[in-house]
Design a protein around this motif. Structure first.
Motif, PDB file in Angstrom:
ATOM      1  N   VAL A  30       0.923  -1.335   0.084  1.00  0.00           N
ATOM      2  CA  VAL A  30       0.020   0.120  -0.162  1.00  0.00           C
ATOM      3  C   VAL A  30       1.046   1.355  -0.085  1.00  0.00           C
ATOM      4  O   VAL A  30       1.819   1.289   0.695  1.00  0.00           O
ATOM      5  N   PRO A  31       0.658   2.118  -1.181  1.00  0.00           N
ATOM      6  CA  PRO A  31       1.630   3.308  -0.977  1.00  0.00           C
ATOM      7  C   PRO A  31       1.527   4.037   0.296  1.00  0.00           C
ATOM      8  O   PRO A  31       0.432   4.295   0.867  1.00  0.00           O
ATOM      9  N   ARG A  32       2.469   4.498   0.729  1.00  0.00           N
ATOM     10  CA  ARG A  32       2.743   5.140   2.085  1.00  0.00           C
ATOM     11  C   ARG A  32       1.916   6.482   2.130  1.00  0.00           C
ATOM     12  O   ARG A  32       1.319   7.204   3.085  1.00  0.00           O
ATOM     13  N   GLN A  33       1.741   7.066   0.732  1.00  0.00           N
ATOM     14  CA  GLN A  33       0.917   8.468   0.721  1.00  0.00           C
ATOM     15  C   GLN A  33      -0.584   8.235   0.973  1.00  0.00           C
ATOM     16  O   GLN A  33      -1.178   9.332   1.196  1.00  0.00           O
ATOM     17  N   LEU A  34      -1.174   7.067   1.062  1.00  0.00           N
ATOM     18  CA  LEU A  34      -2.458   6.998   1.190  1.00  0.00           C
ATOM     19  C   LEU A  34      -2.900   7.258   2.896  1.00  0.00           C
ATOM     20  O   LEU A  34      -1.979   6.652   3.652  1.00  0.00           O
ATOM     21  N   PRO A  35      -3.747   7.786   3.047  1.00  0.00           N
ATOM     22  CA  PRO A  35      -4.097   8.105   4.358  1.00  0.00           C
ATOM     23  C   PRO A  35      -4.526   6.931   5.360  1.00  0.00           C
ATOM     24  O   PRO A  35      -5.094   6.055   4.506  1.00  0.00           O
ATOM     25  N   GLY A  36      -4.314   6.770   6.445  1.00  0.00           N
ATOM     26  CA  GLY A  36      -5.021   5.662   7.091  1.00  0.00           C
ATOM     27  C   GLY A  36      -4.190   4.517   7.188  1.00  0.00           C
ATOM     28  O   GLY A  36      -2.831   4.700   6.746  1.00  0.00           O
ATOM     29  N   TRP A  41      -6.885  -0.033   3.557  1.00  0.00           N
ATOM     30  CA  TRP A  41      -6.613  -0.027   2.036  1.00  0.00           C
ATOM     31  C   TRP A  41      -6.772  -1.702   1.728  1.00  0.00           C
ATOM     32  O   TRP A  41      -7.215  -1.951   0.635  1.00  0.00           O
ATOM     33  N   THR A  42      -5.892  -2.571   2.560  1.00  0.00           N
ATOM     34  CA  THR A  42      -5.968  -3.987   2.043  1.00  0.00           C
ATOM     35  C   THR A  42      -7.457  -4.376   1.806  1.00  0.00           C
ATOM     36  O   THR A  42      -7.919  -5.153   0.823  1.00  0.00           O
ATOM     37  N   TYR A  43      -8.263  -4.287   2.917  1.00  0.00           N
ATOM     38  CA  TYR A  43      -9.542  -4.686   2.955  1.00  0.00           C
ATOM     39  C   TYR A  43     -10.562  -4.005   2.051  1.00  0.00           C
ATOM     40  O   TYR A  43     -11.253  -4.525   1.208  1.00  0.00           O
ATOM     41  N   VAL A  44     -10.466  -2.714   1.672  1.00  0.00           N
ATOM     42  CA  VAL A  44     -11.243  -1.808   0.862  1.00  0.00           C
ATOM     43  C   VAL A  44     -10.923  -2.653  -0.500  1.00  0.00           C
ATOM     44  O   VAL A  44     -11.724  -2.684  -1.107  1.00  0.00           O
ATOM     45  N   SER A  45      -9.670  -2.670  -0.856  1.00  0.00           N
ATOM     46  CA  SER A  45      -9.334  -3.191  -2.155  1.00  0.00           C
ATOM     47  C   SER A  45      -9.866  -4.628  -2.466  1.00  0.00           C
ATOM     48  O   SER A  45     -10.340  -4.929  -3.430  1.00  0.00           O
ATOM     49  N   GLY A  46      -9.684  -5.543  -1.391  1.00  0.00           N
ATOM     50  CA  GLY A  46     -10.441  -6.971  -1.466  1.00  0.00           C
ATOM     51  C   GLY A  46     -11.920  -6.701  -1.497  1.00  0.00           C
ATOM     52  O   GLY A  46     -12.415  -7.647  -2.520  1.00  0.00           O
TER      53      GLY A  46
END
Length: 117
Positions: A30-36, A41-46
């Motif tokens: 997950v790119p470090r620039q993404l908040p949170g 982000w792993t779950y959201v993309s899943g």
């Protein structure tokens, strides 16, 4: 359902499931620039991959699902770039995997577009 759509839906469903079964490898790209949190982000993309898989599998939503799959493949490209950068000094096998993922996005996008037609 045609074979192309079955294959695309199956691949997306498998990858989406992996985001929940084995999230650590996904967290790490997950790119470090993404908040949170990377796990969020792993779950959201899943969830996104599972939703797109379902849309591709269901004939009335197949076109929209396949176009969403193409967009998803574009959207995850920054994670593949991060993996390649992070693994640039890793073993030759890991480098081959990381750098091999970059051009792989193009045939995945083309596959989704074929299904959309």
């Amino acid at each position: 359902m045609d074979k192309q759509a079955i294959g695309l839906a199956g691949m997306l469903a498998a990858m989406g499931t992996l985001h929940f079964v084995a999230p650590k490898p996904f967290d790490s790209i997950v790119p470090r620039q993404l908040p949170g949190s990377p796990r969020t982000w792993t779950y959201v993309s899943g969830v996104a991959e599972l939703a797109v898989a379902a849309a591709v599998a269901y004939p009335p939503t197949r076109r929209a699902g396949a176009l969403a799959a193409a967009a998803l493949f574009v959207g995850v490209f920054p994670a593949n770039v991060k993996m390649a950068v992070d693994w640039r000094h890793a073993s030759p096998a890991k480098r081959a995997i990381a750098f091999g993922r970059l051009p792989l996005q193009l045939p995945l996008i083309a596959w989704a577009r074929r299904v959309a037609r």
